[in-house]
Scaffold this active site. Structure first.
Site, PDB file in Angstrom:
ATOM      1  N   THR A 156      31.733  47.776  10.866  1.00 31.85           N
ATOM      2  CA  THR A 156      31.297  46.617  11.649  1.00 31.85           C
ATOM      3  C   THR A 156      30.538  47.225  12.822  1.00 31.85           C
ATOM      4  O   THR A 156      30.908  48.313  13.290  1.00 31.85           O
ATOM      5  CB  THR A 156      32.485  45.767  12.164  1.00 31.85           C
ATOM      6  OG1 THR A 156      33.290  46.592  13.007  1.00 31.85           O
ATOM      7  CG2 THR A 156      33.341  45.244  11.014  1.00 31.85           C
ATOM      8  N   HIS A 157      29.471  46.581  13.237  1.00 32.17           N
ATOM      9  CA  HIS A 157      28.583  47.145  14.267  1.00 32.17           C
ATOM     10  C   HIS A 157      28.012  48.502  13.856  1.00 32.17           C
ATOM     11  O   HIS A 157      27.649  49.299  14.710  1.00 32.17           O
ATOM     12  CB  HIS A 157      29.298  47.304  15.618  1.00 32.17           C
ATOM     13  CG  HIS A 157      30.128  46.117  16.022  1.00 32.17           C
ATOM     14  ND1 HIS A 157      29.665  45.119  16.859  1.00 32.17           N
ATOM     15  CD2 HIS A 157      31.380  45.751  15.672  1.00 32.17           C
ATOM     16  CE1 HIS A 157      30.610  44.208  17.016  1.00 32.17           C
ATOM     17  NE2 HIS A 157      31.666  44.554  16.305  1.00 32.17           N
ATOM     18  N   SER A 278       6.711  63.929   1.153  1.00 34.75           N
ATOM     19  CA  SER A 278       5.868  63.913   2.339  1.00 34.75           C
ATOM     20  C   SER A 278       4.730  64.891   2.114  1.00 34.75           C
ATOM     21  O   SER A 278       4.906  65.929   1.480  1.00 34.75           O
ATOM     22  CB  SER A 278       6.692  64.339   3.550  1.00 34.75           C
ATOM     23  OG  SER A 278       5.837  64.834   4.560  1.00 34.75           O
ATOM     24  N   LYS A 284      11.210  66.646   2.289  1.00 35.65           N
ATOM     25  CA  LYS A 284      11.424  65.202   2.331  1.00 35.65           C
ATOM     26  C   LYS A 284      11.460  64.534   0.974  1.00 35.65           C
ATOM     27  O   LYS A 284      10.715  64.875   0.056  1.00 35.65           O
ATOM     28  CB  LYS A 284      10.296  64.542   3.133  1.00 35.65           C
ATOM     29  CG  LYS A 284      10.363  64.890   4.606  1.00 35.65           C
ATOM     30  CD  LYS A 284      11.274  63.978   5.362  1.00 35.65           C
ATOM     31  CE  LYS A 284      10.459  62.871   5.983  1.00 35.65           C
ATOM     32  NZ  LYS A 284      11.311  61.992   6.768  1.00 35.65           N
ATOM     33  N   ASN A 286      11.568  60.497   0.450  1.00 35.36           N
ATOM     34  CA  ASN A 286      11.666  59.251   1.213  1.00 35.36           C
ATOM     35  C   ASN A 286      11.980  58.048   0.317  1.00 35.36           C
ATOM     36  O   ASN A 286      11.477  57.953  -0.794  1.00 35.36           O
ATOM     37  CB  ASN A 286      10.348  58.991   1.949  1.00 35.36           C
ATOM     38  CG  ASN A 286      10.072  60.051   3.006  1.00 35.36           C
ATOM     39  OD1 ASN A 286      10.995  60.548   3.639  1.00 35.36           O
ATOM     40  ND2 ASN A 286       8.807  60.401   3.164  1.00 35.36           N
ATOM     41  N   GLU A 291      12.330  50.814   1.476  1.00 34.40           N
ATOM     42  CA  GLU A 291      11.675  50.396   2.718  1.00 34.40           C
ATOM     43  C   GLU A 291      10.708  49.244   2.467  1.00 34.40           C
ATOM     44  O   GLU A 291      10.609  48.302   3.250  1.00 34.40           O
ATOM     45  CB  GLU A 291      10.919  51.572   3.339  1.00 34.40           C
ATOM     46  CG  GLU A 291      11.818  52.693   3.806  1.00 34.40           C
ATOM     47  CD  GLU A 291      11.001  53.924   4.187  1.00 34.40           C
ATOM     48  OE1 GLU A 291      10.781  54.776   3.304  1.00 34.40           O
ATOM     49  OE2 GLU A 291      10.580  54.013   5.342  1.00 34.40           O
ATOM     50  N   TYR A 318      -2.220  11.881  -1.344  1.00 34.57           N
ATOM     51  CA  TYR A 318      -2.803  13.220  -1.470  1.00 34.57           C
ATOM     52  C   TYR A 318      -3.807  13.504  -0.358  1.00 34.57           C
ATOM     53  O   TYR A 318      -4.595  12.645   0.016  1.00 34.57           O
ATOM     54  CB  TYR A 318      -3.493  13.360  -2.834  1.00 34.57           C
ATOM     55  CG  TYR A 318      -4.177  14.706  -3.028  1.00 34.57           C
ATOM     56  CD1 TYR A 318      -3.466  15.795  -3.520  1.00 34.57           C
ATOM     57  CD2 TYR A 318      -5.516  14.892  -2.684  1.00 34.57           C
ATOM     58  CE1 TYR A 318      -4.074  17.037  -3.684  1.00 34.57           C
ATOM     59  CE2 TYR A 318      -6.132  16.128  -2.850  1.00 34.57           C
ATOM     60  CZ  TYR A 318      -5.408  17.194  -3.345  1.00 34.57           C
ATOM     61  OH  TYR A 318      -6.009  18.416  -3.503  1.00 34.57           O
ATOM     62  N   GLN A 323      -4.084  21.546  -1.529  1.00 30.50           N
ATOM     63  CA  GLN A 323      -4.597  22.617  -2.385  1.00 30.50           C
ATOM     64  C   GLN A 323      -4.127  23.988  -1.874  1.00 30.50           C
ATOM     65  O   GLN A 323      -4.101  24.958  -2.622  1.00 30.50           O
ATOM     66  CB  GLN A 323      -6.134  22.559  -2.410  1.00 30.50           C
ATOM     67  CG  GLN A 323      -6.787  23.611  -3.267  1.00 30.50           C
ATOM     68  CD  GLN A 323      -8.242  23.290  -3.557  1.00 30.50           C
ATOM     69  OE1 GLN A 323      -8.525  22.370  -4.312  1.00 30.50           O
ATOM     70  NE2 GLN A 323      -9.157  24.015  -2.938  1.00 30.50           N
ATOM     71  N   LYS A 326      -0.784  26.521  -3.318  1.00 32.24           N
ATOM     72  CA  LYS A 326      -0.612  27.417  -4.464  1.00 32.24           C
ATOM     73  C   LYS A 326      -0.499  28.894  -4.097  1.00 32.24           C
ATOM     74  O   LYS A 326       0.390  29.607  -4.577  1.00 32.24           O
ATOM     75  CB  LYS A 326      -1.772  27.223  -5.439  1.00 32.24           C
ATOM     76  CG  LYS A 326      -1.753  25.833  -6.035  1.00 32.24           C
ATOM     77  CD  LYS A 326      -3.091  25.444  -6.644  1.00 32.24           C
ATOM     78  CE  LYS A 326      -3.186  23.959  -6.851  1.00 32.24           C
ATOM     79  NZ  LYS A 326      -3.198  23.186  -5.567  1.00 32.24           N
TER      80      LYS A 326
HETATM   81  N1  ARG Z   1      -7.719  21.437  -6.838  1.00 31.85           N
HETATM   82  C1  ARG Z   1      -7.008  20.323  -6.307  1.00 31.85           C
HETATM   83  C2  ARG Z   1      -5.683  20.793  -5.691  1.00 31.85           C
HETATM   84  O1  ARG Z   1      -5.348  21.888  -5.900  1.00 31.85           O
HETATM   85  C3  ARG Z   1      -6.725  19.325  -7.380  1.00 31.85           C
HETATM   86  C4  ARG Z   1      -6.548  17.941  -6.870  1.00 31.85           C
HETATM   87  C5  ARG Z   1      -7.819  17.406  -6.385  1.00 31.85           C
HETATM   88  N2  ARG Z   1      -7.719  16.026  -6.016  1.00 31.85           N
HETATM   89  C6  ARG Z   1      -8.594  15.448  -5.209  1.00 31.85           C
HETATM   90  N3  ARG Z   1      -8.387  14.214  -4.907  1.00 31.85           N
HETATM   91  N4  ARG Z   1      -9.609  16.110  -4.696  1.00 31.85           N
HETATM   92  O2  ARG Z   1      -5.020  20.081  -5.006  1.00 31.85           O
END
Ligand code: ARG
Length: 459
Positions: A156-157, A278, A284, A286, A291, A318, A323, A326
């Site tokens: 601990t610590h 190294s 070394k 590593n 890390e 929307y 967009q 993603k």
């Molecule tokens: N490429 C767009 C996205 O990733 C698809 C949806 C587009 N819809 C729109 N109303 N422009 O969100």
């Protein structure tokens, strides 16, 4: 042709930079398979409902299969001018089958299409991560089994506290990973509703069957509200949250590996396959992999923050902001999956130095609590007094520069005359560890039982 008002400092024309900021094809091509699966389900439903002729349905389906094959063969030319994966696929479909391609988008919008694709992709990512974590658990359990009787200092610590079984220590991570998997399972359950058929935002006048498309795509059912259907990204946020906590666990384990593999600790030796040398210091080795994993959490939490900020304050339904959902998810998935795989390899291949662990477990008076417990049990002392007496004995040993068990009985009796020879039975590391038999405790017999249960619960 740059803009005459402000184009002087731009090398590309306004349409080129607009295309650059607007197009998502460079990254959303990653879910081509989900996009095509969603389109095939939508098409089958349109035919079933009599919205599309069987003939058109067939040529669309065949065409989509051809597009899929082209993409998988690397023969597909993705075009930024067509913005995203949805329009790239549809455009190619038109080239292949002609006008019927234009009927596929009946009763659908890119808004529900992208929401569907992304859910399907994240669902797969959840399943892949869960598989990887299960393998990590398996390796941790195997190492635990082989190291049940290995004693290392528990800290601990980061100060020596009490000796524990190394198997027990490994099982602590099995529990953490178990919670990671259970978070993913929860997230998957909430994710698994279909937005398809929400259309642009308000639903559609066509007599579609959303239950059918949901079923075809392996969803539990359709989402109940079309506005929510196209604007919800909770599933991605939940995945990123679960991935963040998982990355945090990996980061803690990495830190331990870094400490343990230092020459000063020497508890483990990382295998050559996960170490580097190294360029200047020949001695070394590593622990680079550990890390890097220790650091990766920064990226994953950054990805979570990024999507949180993109979604914050967005009005229904929307907005193009979405967009931006993603790239953080793709980055987090790549990062966490790689980290889990590397961690699994490191744990599987590390060499455990039992002697070094055991030796170190004896430093720092780690059985002092056992001495206090003995005073309570055998002499009937209140724990607080026992704590005090033990403290004085520890000080004696410290002044002498020896361990508790190296003191003579006479020396101990200078602190409390009632102490007997029997005390030496509890001062060994083995006795200390074996005595901790409370539920969840580190006694080797407990640990063996916990390993059995862990196999049943997780593997
Ligand atoms: N490429 C767009 C996205 O990733 C698809 C949806 C587009 N819809 C729109 N109303 N422009 O969100």
């Amino acid at each position: 042709d740059t803009n005459t008002m402000w184009g002087g400092r731009f090398s590309g024309g306004p349409s080129a930079i607009m295309e650059k900021i607007n197009a998502s094809i460079d990254f959303d091509k990653r879910f081509y398979a989900q996009d095509i699966a969603g389109s095939k389900a939508h098409c089958a439903m349109l035919v079933k409902q009599g919205i599309l002729t069987a003939e058109d349905g067939q040529s669309i389906t065949d065409g989509l299969d051809k597009v899929l094959a082209e993409i998988e063969a690397g023969d597909f030319k993705f075009s930024p001018a067509l913005e995203d994966i949805h329009m790239n696929v549809e455009n190619r479909l038109r080239e292949l089958i002609g006008d019927a391609a234009g009927r596929l988008h009946t009763a659908r919008s890119r808004n529900d299409q992208v929401a569907t694709d992304f859910r399907l992709w994240v669902r797969d990512a959840i399943d892949r991560l869960d598989d990887g974590l299960q393998v990590l658990q398996q390796v941790l359990i195997e190492r635990a089994e082989e190291q049940v009787d290995t004693i290392l200092p528990g800290f601990t610590h980061l100060q020596a506290a009490q000796p524990v079984s190394f198997g027990h220590h490994m099982l602590a991570y099995v529990e953490m990973v178990g919670r990671d998997r259970s978070r993913l399972k929860d997230a998957r359950e909430r994710l698994n509703e279909s937005p398809l058929g929400s259309a642009a935002l308000a639903g559609t006048p066509y007599p579609i069957d959303r239950h059918h498309t949901a079923e075809l795509l392996g969803f539990n059912g359709p989402m109940r509200n079309s506005l929510d259907g196209v604007s919800d990204r909770d599933f991605a946020l939940e995945y990123l949250s679960a991935a963040s906590i998982c990355a945090l666990h990996l980061s803690r384990l990495s830190e331990e590996l870094v400490i343990w593999s230092s020459a000063q600790f020497g508890f483990v030796r990382m295998s050559d396959s996960f170490s580097t040398g190294s360029s200047i210091m020949p001695q070394k080795k590593n622990p680079d992999a550990a890390e890097l994993i220790r650091s990766k959490i920064g990226r994953v939490v950054g990805d979570l923050n990024s999507l949180m900020m993109s979604m914050k304050g967005l009005p229904l339904a929307y907005s193009k902001d979405m967009q931006e959902d993603k790239e953080p998810v793709f980055d987090a998935a790549d990062t966490i999956e790689l980290s889990v795989a590397v961690m699994t390899g490191m744990i599987a291949e590390m060499t455990v130095n039992k002697e070094k662990m055991r030796e170190s477990a004896g430093w720092g008076f780690t059985t002092a609590t056992d001495l206090a417990d003995w005073l309570v049990r055998e002499l009937g002392m209140p724990f607080r007094n026992a704590h005090h007496v033990t403290g004085a004995i520890v000080k004696l040993a410290e002044d002498k520069g020896c361990d508790l068990s190296d003191l003579s009985l006479a020396e101990m009796q200078t602190v409390d005359a009632a102490i007997t020879d029997d005390v030496f039975n509890v001062l060994t590391l083995e006795a200390s560890v074996a005595s901790r038999t409370s539920y969840g405790g580190t006694a080797p017999n407990n640990v063996r039982e916990q390993i059995k249960e862990a196999r049943q619960r997780f593997l």
